[in-house]
Design an enzyme around this catalytic site. Sequence first.
Site, PDB file in Angstrom:
ATOM      1  CG  HIS A   1      -0.530   0.423   2.467  1.00  0.00           C
ATOM      2  ND1 HIS A   1      -0.225  -0.450   3.484  1.00  0.00           N
ATOM      3  CD2 HIS A   1      -0.289   1.662   2.967  1.00  0.00           C
ATOM      4  CE1 HIS A   1       0.171   0.233   4.550  1.00  0.00           C
ATOM      5  NE2 HIS A   1       0.148   1.507   4.255  1.00  0.00           N
TER       6      HIS A   1
ATOM      7  N   GLY B   1       2.935   6.152   9.105  1.00  0.00           N
ATOM      8  CA  GLY B   1       4.367   6.362   8.846  1.00  0.00           C
ATOM      9  C   GLY B   1       5.201   5.142   9.212  1.00  0.00           C
TER      10      GLY B   1
ATOM     11  CG  ASP C   1      -0.242  -3.796   2.684  1.00  0.00           C
ATOM     12  OD1 ASP C   1       0.341  -3.369   1.677  1.00  0.00           O
ATOM     13  OD2 ASP C   1      -0.588  -3.075   3.645  1.00  0.00           O
TER      14      ASP C   1
ATOM     15  CB  SER D   1       2.764   1.682   6.442  1.00  0.00           C
ATOM     16  OG  SER D   1       1.458   1.531   6.894  1.00  0.00           O
ATOM     17  N   GLY D   2       4.853  -0.720   6.418  1.00  0.00           N
ATOM     18  CA  GLY D   2       5.932  -1.345   5.670  1.00  0.00           C
ATOM     19  C   GLY D   2       7.069  -1.787   6.565  1.00  0.00           C
TER      20      GLY D   2
HETATM   21  N1  ARG Z   1      -1.310   2.511   7.203  1.00  0.00           N
HETATM   22  C1  ARG Z   1      -0.377   3.123   8.112  1.00  0.00           C
HETATM   23  C2  ARG Z   1       0.821   3.683   7.349  1.00  0.00           C
HETATM   24  O1  ARG Z   1       0.700   3.836   6.150  1.00  0.00           O
HETATM   25  C3  ARG Z   1       0.042   2.202   9.210  1.00  0.00           C
HETATM   26  C4  ARG Z   1      -1.052   2.039  10.152  1.00  0.00           C
HETATM   27  C5  ARG Z   1      -0.747   1.146  11.265  1.00  0.00           C
HETATM   28  N2  ARG Z   1      -1.748   1.418  12.211  1.00  0.00           N
HETATM   29  C6  ARG Z   1      -1.871   0.846  13.362  1.00  0.00           C
HETATM   30  N3  ARG Z   1      -2.814   1.240  14.167  1.00  0.00           N
HETATM   31  N4  ARG Z   1      -1.059  -0.133  13.717  1.00  0.00           N
HETATM   32  O2  ARG Z   1       1.803   4.075   7.909  1.00  0.00           O
END
Ligand code: ARG
Length: 489
Positions: free
Chosen positions: A267, A412, A317, A414-415
């Site tokens: 994503h 932030g 993902d 993510s990944g």
């Molecule tokens: N989608 C988010 C990103 O792009 C990460 C979200 C993780 N959220 C969580 N509650 N663990 O950084």
Amino acid sequence: MEKSLTLDSQAPMETQHAEEGPGSGIFRAEPGDPLRMPEAQQQPISQAGRWCTWRHGWAALGALGLLAGASVGSWLLVLYLWPAASQPVPGTLQDEEMTWNCSEASSEEALLPSLPRTVSFRINAEDYLLEVQVRARPDWLLVCHEGWSSALGVQICQSLGHLRLVDHKAVNLSDIRLNSSREFAQLSPRLGGLPEEVWQPRDSCASGQIVSLKCSECGARPLASRIVGGQAAAPGRWPWQASVALGFRHTCGGSVLAPHWVVTAAHCMHSFRLSRLSSWRVHTGLVSHSSVRPHQGAVVERIIAHPLYSAQNHDYDVALLQLRTPLHFSDTVGAVCLPAKEKDFPRGSQCWVSGWGHTDPSHTHSSDTLQDTVVPLLSTQLCNSSCVYGGALTPRMLCAGYLDGRADACQGDSGGPLVCLDEGTWRLVGVVSWGRGCAEPNHPGVYGKVAEFLDWIQDTAQDCAYRMKAAVQKPVVTVKDMFVHGAFW
Ligand code: ARG
């Protein structure tokens, strides 16, 4: 339904993240010493979880009362109109399911024992001698060189969580000193039987040679041994942690798997699919973002998103970034191991998530330095219960965190990596993917389940390494092209 979380509602998180830009750090409600292991296994079931259960309990009770009234009424009616009726009252089953779902969220099941494996391998860290353990026998057997092949070496390295084989050779038994009681295993020429039948125990090897196998290095923290009095030098604590940046902007986390390979979330790439491939940089060996200088960072040669990635529900993902030039491994830059095949981490395992994401749920405060926090793995059953994510998790996802919302990854992050320690080796168990808010009660973090991506990661890395060798000059492409054209070019 207030608890309902439409899958679409998760997608804007990326958008939001894209707009908000870089953040710094994992959100932790009570910051603690990152080195201190968590106080005895914190209960993942929280007050909030219980409240959720009670609330649903009351709702179920009310519904039951209503149902009872309705059923008595309809029973009388049926009795009156249709004396022969003997069907169960419709709706009962659904109510039972609801109650079951919610009580599920409050039950603490015992940790599941992992299934016995019939054949296990290990490599002696000092001399790289390969050893095999066949289920019925407790001892580790050295592997005779007869019947050995490099393909088998690749398979064994991969099954142990390494990305590739580095070297393999035959070692003369006469050249090494061995305990006289050591036993051996020889590959049976009759392949295709049960795994344990393939490895035949022997007192010696006919060839007089055994196998030495070197797989790519991973999962070690060279600096961790230098921790003094519970304080660690932050650099080198998570040597596989990467910052995936678009221009100079940190956009997502990533994990180093090998000098040419970093894994991140699909994503992250999808959100910026209109950007140019040449705008991406991967920074490693980093703790503070302010230390990044222009033109630093590894150039991304190719972005490969999982071909089954779904932008609707974030299924699959995961994406691989192939770097143009290899990373130099050091005390502060190194690879993380993949999970060993067929060895699941049980729920309750204390794992760590790290990143430069937001450090508070209101998304206002972020720190410049890499943050980490310990999060226990939660069962998918619990996470998919009606009180938590109500079935939004696919088999390619796993949950980690707390139902009382004490700590979590955030925008932030993510990944980035969710890693668990397995007999001294750090393994990448999850890739930060999504969550409702950050550290919200009953909404723990959701991660891409790396164990489900093993074959894809290994096949892709192997395939592309081969292609890279044969590569000629490539045209300028955008990340979008890669999504459109089956994620490859
Ligand atoms: N989608 C988010 C990103 O792009 C990460 C979200 C993780 N959220 C969580 N509650 N663990 O950084």
